[in-house]
Write a protein that holds these residues in place. Sequence first.
Motif, mmCIF file in Angstrom:
data_model
loop_
_atom_site.group_PDB
_atom_site.id
_atom_site.type_symbol
_atom_site.label_atom_id
_atom_site.label_comp_id
_atom_site.label_asym_id
_atom_site.label_seq_id
_atom_site.Cartn_x
_atom_site.Cartn_y
_atom_site.Cartn_z
ATOM 1 N N MET A 43 -34.636 -41.437 29.524
ATOM 2 C CA MET A 43 -33.198 -41.264 29.272
ATOM 3 C C MET A 43 -32.799 -42.027 28.009
ATOM 4 N N ALA A 44 -31.940 -41.395 27.185
ATOM 5 C CA ALA A 44 -31.519 -42.031 25.933
ATOM 6 C C ALA A 44 -30.647 -43.247 26.227
ATOM 7 N N ARG A 45 -30.833 -44.267 25.427
ATOM 8 C CA ARG A 45 -30.008 -45.461 25.555
ATOM 9 C C ARG A 45 -28.565 -45.093 25.245
ATOM 10 N N ALA A 46 -27.641 -45.614 26.054
ATOM 11 C CA ALA A 46 -26.223 -45.329 25.840
ATOM 12 C C ALA A 46 -25.832 -45.741 24.432
ATOM 13 N N GLY A 47 -25.039 -44.886 23.788
ATOM 14 C CA GLY A 47 -24.547 -45.213 22.460
ATOM 15 C C GLY A 47 -25.476 -44.823 21.339
ATOM 16 N N LEU A 48 -26.572 -44.157 21.644
ATOM 17 C CA LEU A 48 -27.480 -43.726 20.589
ATOM 18 C C LEU A 48 -26.778 -42.678 19.734
ATOM 19 N N THR A 49 -26.801 -42.892 18.406
ATOM 20 C CA THR A 49 -26.142 -41.974 17.471
ATOM 21 C C THR A 49 -27.069 -41.720 16.292
ATOM 22 N N ALA A 50 -26.710 -40.751 15.482
ATOM 23 C CA ALA A 50 -27.489 -40.472 14.271
ATOM 24 C C ALA A 50 -27.493 -41.694 13.362
ATOM 25 N N GLU A 51 -26.368 -42.401 13.311
ATOM 26 C CA GLU A 51 -26.289 -43.599 12.462
ATOM 27 C C GLU A 51 -27.239 -44.682 12.958
ATOM 28 N N ARG A 52 -27.286 -44.905 14.268
ATOM 29 C CA ARG A 52 -28.181 -45.928 14.809
ATOM 30 C C ARG A 52 -29.640 -45.555 14.584
ATOM 31 N N VAL A 53 -29.952 -44.278 14.738
ATOM 32 C CA VAL A 53 -31.326 -43.819 14.488
ATOM 33 C C VAL A 53 -31.678 -44.032 13.015
ATOM 34 N N THR A 54 -30.742 -43.716 12.130
ATOM 35 C CA THR A 54 -30.973 -43.884 10.690
ATOM 36 C C THR A 54 -31.190 -45.350 10.337
ATOM 37 N N ILE A 55 -30.353 -46.224 10.863
ATOM 38 C CA ILE A 55 -30.498 -47.659 10.570
ATOM 39 C C ILE A 55 -31.824 -48.182 11.094
ATOM 40 N N ALA A 56 -32.210 -47.751 12.298
ATOM 41 C CA ALA A 56 -33.508 -48.173 12.847
ATOM 42 C C ALA A 56 -34.645 -47.687 11.958
ATOM 43 N N GLY A 57 -34.542 -46.452 11.476
ATOM 44 C CA GLY A 57 -35.564 -45.923 10.579
ATOM 45 C C GLY A 57 -35.598 -46.666 9.260
ATOM 46 N N ALA A 58 -34.423 -47.031 8.750
ATOM 47 C CA ALA A 58 -34.344 -47.761 7.488
ATOM 48 C C ALA A 58 -34.938 -49.158 7.630
ATOM 49 N N GLU A 59 -34.638 -49.830 8.725
ATOM 50 C CA GLU A 59 -35.203 -51.164 8.965
ATOM 51 C C GLU A 59 -36.726 -51.095 9.048
ATOM 52 N N MET B 232 -41.400 -40.819 13.905
ATOM 53 C CA MET B 232 -40.352 -40.695 14.915
ATOM 54 C C MET B 232 -40.718 -41.529 16.149
ATOM 55 N N ALA B 233 -41.980 -41.569 16.493
ATOM 56 C CA ALA B 233 -42.414 -42.340 17.667
ATOM 57 C C ALA B 233 -42.118 -43.825 17.472
ATOM 58 N N GLN B 234 -42.361 -44.344 16.257
ATOM 59 C CA GLN B 234 -42.081 -45.755 15.993
ATOM 60 C C GLN B 234 -40.585 -46.053 16.084
ATOM 61 N N GLY C 257 -36.071 -48.254 21.935
ATOM 62 C CA GLY C 257 -36.284 -48.295 23.381
ATOM 63 C C GLY C 257 -35.955 -46.997 24.083
ATOM 64 N N VAL C 258 -36.236 -45.877 23.394
ATOM 65 C CA VAL C 258 -35.968 -44.558 23.983
ATOM 66 C C VAL C 258 -37.211 -43.689 23.864
#
Length: 197
Positions: free
Chosen positions: A1-17, A29-31, A37-38
């Motif tokens: 189940m996706a973590r509450a509050g997951l958004t395109a912006e949060r995914v982008t920031i995680a990818g950028a970090e 994408m797996a990393q 944590g999803v």
Amino acid sequence: MARAGLTAERVTIAGAELADEVGLDQVTMAQVARRLGVKDASLYTHVRNLEDLRGRIALLAADEKTIRIAEATAGLAGKDALVAFANAWREYAHQRPGRYTATQIPIQIDPELAAKAPGPRRAVELTYSMLRGYGLTEPDLTDAVRLLRSTFHGFVALEAAGGFAHERSPEQSWARALDALHTLLEHWPPSREGDSA
């Protein structure tokens, strides 16, 4: 189940970090899913695929870099503006290497997202505005933009790869390169007859 509050912006920031830590070309994408944590599948609700994520990282980075340059150059002109512009560029490349890479390589970016992103347009405006301070007009403006980008990117790419092993510090060479660019921009050679914009 996706973590509450997951958004395109949060995914982008995680990818950028992640890109800053391991390099843009090493991001999967797996990393990103593990970082958030999803499950992998949860990401595809927010980004289409890895190329889409890279495009979003590129737009994020363009916005960040442009904001830094705008803040650094506010109220400056001539050599002061050039030096502040260049230093902000270089500092961003040092501090956000993965994101910086995303701004320098060809990436397919969703045209709808690109149209809404102010960073790339603002970057062009800032660069051309700074160069107009040297009295340049087209086609010289475009040529000067390409020269600056080639110089800045070439320097930071070589620096990041450990390409400056000489005892003279990169800081000294960087300062002299900016002195030379300023002198060149002040004495820009006239366009040859037959050149076109």
